[in-house]
Design a protein around this motif. Sequence first.
Motif, PDB file in Angstrom:
ATOM      1  N   THR A 159      33.983  39.543  39.385  1.00  0.00           N
ATOM      2  CA  THR A 159      34.594  39.337  38.069  1.00  0.00           C
ATOM      3  C   THR A 159      34.117  40.366  37.049  1.00  0.00           C
ATOM      4  OG1 THR A 159      32.816  37.784  37.514  1.00  0.00           O
ATOM      5  CG2 THR A 159      34.838  36.861  38.465  1.00  0.00           C
ATOM      6  N   ARG A 160      33.182  41.222  37.456  1.00  0.00           N
ATOM      7  CA  ARG A 160      32.625  42.239  36.560  1.00  0.00           C
ATOM      8  C   ARG A 160      31.963  43.305  37.422  1.00  0.00           C
ATOM      9  NH1 ARG A 160      29.399  37.814  36.876  1.00  0.00           N
ATOM     10  NH2 ARG A 160      27.228  38.172  37.498  1.00  0.00           N
ATOM     11  N   PRO A 161      31.697  44.473  36.871  1.00  0.00           N
ATOM     12  CA  PRO A 161      31.010  45.531  37.644  1.00  0.00           C
ATOM     13  C   PRO A 161      29.518  45.255  37.734  1.00  0.00           C
ATOM     14  CG  PRO A 161      31.512  46.321  35.438  1.00  0.00           C
ATOM     15  CD  PRO A 161      32.149  44.955  35.540  1.00  0.00           C
ATOM     16  N   GLU A 162      29.141  44.382  38.635  1.00  0.00           N
ATOM     17  CA  GLU A 162      27.762  43.907  38.772  1.00  0.00           C
ATOM     18  C   GLU A 162      26.917  44.914  39.563  1.00  0.00           C
ATOM     19  OE1 GLU A 162      24.460  42.253  38.475  1.00  0.00           O
ATOM     20  OE2 GLU A 162      26.075  40.998  37.643  1.00  0.00           O
ATOM     21  N   THR A 163      25.746  45.243  39.027  1.00  0.00           N
ATOM     22  CA  THR A 163      24.835  46.165  39.721  1.00  0.00           C
ATOM     23  C   THR A 163      23.688  45.444  40.428  1.00  0.00           C
ATOM     24  OG1 THR A 163      23.512  46.452  37.708  1.00  0.00           O
ATOM     25  CG2 THR A 163      25.340  47.996  38.060  1.00  0.00           C
ATOM     26  N   GLY A 164      23.620  44.121  40.282  1.00  0.00           N
ATOM     27  CA  GLY A 164      22.522  43.373  40.882  1.00  0.00           C
ATOM     28  C   GLY A 164      22.832  42.823  42.257  1.00  0.00           C
ATOM     29  N   TYR A 165      24.058  43.022  42.759  1.00  0.00           N
ATOM     30  CA  TYR A 165      24.453  42.510  44.069  1.00  0.00           C
ATOM     31  C   TYR A 165      24.804  43.658  45.004  1.00  0.00           C
ATOM     32  CZ  TYR A 165      25.233  38.053  41.584  1.00  0.00           C
ATOM     33  OH  TYR A 165      25.097  36.913  40.820  1.00  0.00           O
ATOM     34  N   GLY A 166      24.610  43.424  46.321  1.00  0.00           N
ATOM     35  CA  GLY A 166      25.224  44.273  47.305  1.00  0.00           C
ATOM     36  C   GLY A 166      26.694  43.889  47.451  1.00  0.00           C
ATOM     37  N   TYR A 167      27.469  44.790  48.051  1.00  0.00           N
ATOM     38  CA  TYR A 167      28.916  44.568  48.167  1.00  0.00           C
ATOM     39  C   TYR A 167      29.352  44.622  49.630  1.00  0.00           C
ATOM     40  CZ  TYR A 167      29.716  45.101  43.110  1.00  0.00           C
ATOM     41  OH  TYR A 167      29.723  44.930  41.745  1.00  0.00           O
ATOM     42  N   LEU A 168      30.505  44.016  49.897  1.00  0.00           N
ATOM     43  CA  LEU A 168      31.170  44.072  51.186  1.00  0.00           C
ATOM     44  C   LEU A 168      32.504  44.781  50.994  1.00  0.00           C
ATOM     45  CD1 LEU A 168      30.640  40.330  52.209  1.00  0.00           C
ATOM     46  CD2 LEU A 168      29.244  42.274  52.926  1.00  0.00           C
ATOM     47  N   GLU A 169      32.767  45.796  51.806  1.00  0.00           N
ATOM     48  CA  GLU A 169      34.048  46.501  51.731  1.00  0.00           C
ATOM     49  C   GLU A 169      35.006  45.920  52.765  1.00  0.00           C
ATOM     50  OE1 GLU A 169      36.059  50.945  52.146  1.00  0.00           O
ATOM     51  OE2 GLU A 169      33.998  50.586  52.828  1.00  0.00           O
ATOM     52  N   ALA A 170      36.072  45.319  52.299  1.00  0.00           N
ATOM     53  CA  ALA A 170      37.095  44.799  53.203  1.00  0.00           C
ATOM     54  C   ALA A 170      37.983  45.941  53.672  1.00  0.00           C
ATOM     55  CB  ALA A 170      37.935  43.744  52.494  1.00  0.00           C
ATOM     56  N   ALA A 171      38.404  45.878  54.939  1.00  0.00           N
ATOM     57  CA  ALA A 171      39.257  46.935  55.483  1.00  0.00           C
ATOM     58  C   ALA A 171      40.616  46.978  54.799  1.00  0.00           C
ATOM     59  CB  ALA A 171      39.429  46.730  56.988  1.00  0.00           C
ATOM     60  N   ALA A 172      41.051  45.845  54.274  1.00  0.00           N
ATOM     61  CA  ALA A 172      42.311  45.776  53.526  1.00  0.00           C
ATOM     62  C   ALA A 172      42.077  44.921  52.290  1.00  0.00           C
ATOM     63  CB  ALA A 172      43.419  45.180  54.389  1.00  0.00           C
ATOM     64  N   LYS A 173      42.835  45.177  51.255  1.00  0.00           N
ATOM     65  CA  LYS A 173      42.687  44.413  50.025  1.00  0.00           C
ATOM     66  C   LYS A 173      43.043  42.958  50.281  1.00  0.00           C
ATOM     67  CE  LYS A 173      44.139  44.376  45.177  1.00  0.00           C
ATOM     68  NZ  LYS A 173      44.953  45.065  44.144  1.00  0.00           N
ATOM     69  N   PRO A 174      42.150  42.015  49.977  1.00  0.00           N
ATOM     70  CA  PRO A 174      42.465  40.595  50.194  1.00  0.00           C
ATOM     71  C   PRO A 174      43.746  40.199  49.452  1.00  0.00           C
ATOM     72  CG  PRO A 174      40.134  40.878  49.731  1.00  0.00           C
ATOM     73  CD  PRO A 174      40.773  42.201  49.485  1.00  0.00           C
TER      74      PRO A 174
END
Length: 485
Positions: A159-174
């Motif tokens: 919901t925001r550009p959070e810098t405190g979390y790691g991210y998961l890249e989905a192969a396709a946009k959900p």
Amino acid sequence: MPISSADTFHITPVILAGGSGTRLWPLSRKSYPKQFVPLLGETTLFRSAARRLSGENEQFAFSRPLVLTNSLFRFIIAEQLALENIDPAAILIEPEGRNTAPAILAAALHLLAKEPDAVMLVAPSDQVVPDVAAFHAAVGKGLAAARRGDLVTFGIRPTRPETGYGYLEAAAKPDGSGQPVKLASFVEKPNIARAQEMLATGNYLWNAGIFLFAAKDLVAAFEKHAPGILASVRSAVEQAESDLGFLRLAAEPWSQAENVAIDYAIMERADNLSVVPYDSDWSDLGGWDAVWSHSQPDEQGVATAGAATAIDCRDTLLRSESDGLEIVGLGLNNIVAVAMNDAVLIADKSRTQDVKLVVEALQRKGAPQAEAFPKDHRPWGWYESLVVGPRFQVKRITVLPGASLSLQSHFHRSEHWIVVEGTAKVTVGDDVQLLSENQSVYVPVGAVHRMENPGRIPMVFIEVQTGSYVGEDDIVRYEDRYARN
């Protein structure tokens, strides 16, 4: 809880309950981290997690949970599960922290020995997930992928550009359906510019650290990608010993397991990965700013807890964590103030991710507040020191119903006990007596003694210690129902 039918599919929850929680100091400390304290409302994050990972719906039912923790927290966990009327399948005790890969693997091996086709849902115990129905629905959507052999993780729609979390890249946009999609990669905590870019693409999700997979598929992944960890952990599980209803993993082989997160050991190397996008509210309460946002701040952005008063404040969190301690904020803006009876934190709300620097500074100066919680929890209840002098100490001690301190003696101190709530069964030498409120007893230096609570309500007594040394290590235990040496 509804009774499951014979054909209901079962998922075993695995609750991870270690960690130090330094970013929520002073309320969360190494000896009593955030999952066990009531941060939001009257209950704890651990109890909420245990409750969330129970019950059933149309797709599945949760089996009795497995809990991974350390020796220090084992009785706290047993007590909090009992408050939820949850009987765990097992509480596995890690001899030392080795991160999530060995812990989750130990749970899988333990489960696999009893149920070859078991499916496990792994979740931290320190997260806020308000919509339980939505969470269960997300688990149901990931279940088909897990049953066909995928290692499934859960990603939170950012919901925001959070810098405190790691991210998961989905192969396709959900697509918004919540159905699992192929997981392309794991992304470390980004800087703000990169976080803004990822938010704009729509392909990136916050890494919740929640996993769903068949136990046998996880073990197969370790066989392929981390056989050394598998060998060590398998030995630790096979040599585990039962201890008062807990299962202690064997220390020597456990110490040989690599100290690594499951993301690095397995998930970044495997190719059978799926991610379930989760759109509902979620937080790991990773800082006081997150606690503020989940504390229902008023129209001025002010949130309070306990004996706290805010005057002309904005976007501020005020918390008093001690009875009789009033905290008052006047003209504050964007401030977090948390007051306890042994420590006070005052911080700019924009700096709350740096609270760990406070803990490090206190550790360097040897301050006990860095790690020790003022209320010391024991298997029989808890105590807190009220006054400490060079040759005396005054404690308030609470003993749970049916619980008992060990049969013990001291070399350097005598004690006076005054019962202030409930009824106590007191042993001093060969004398055993019942004490009610406002009655007291004297324990001479060297006398063998014990305090028990035979009643059905907590018993509270005041202990006055006097002598040349009043440290906790001046104790000889002769008998202890909790098997402490």
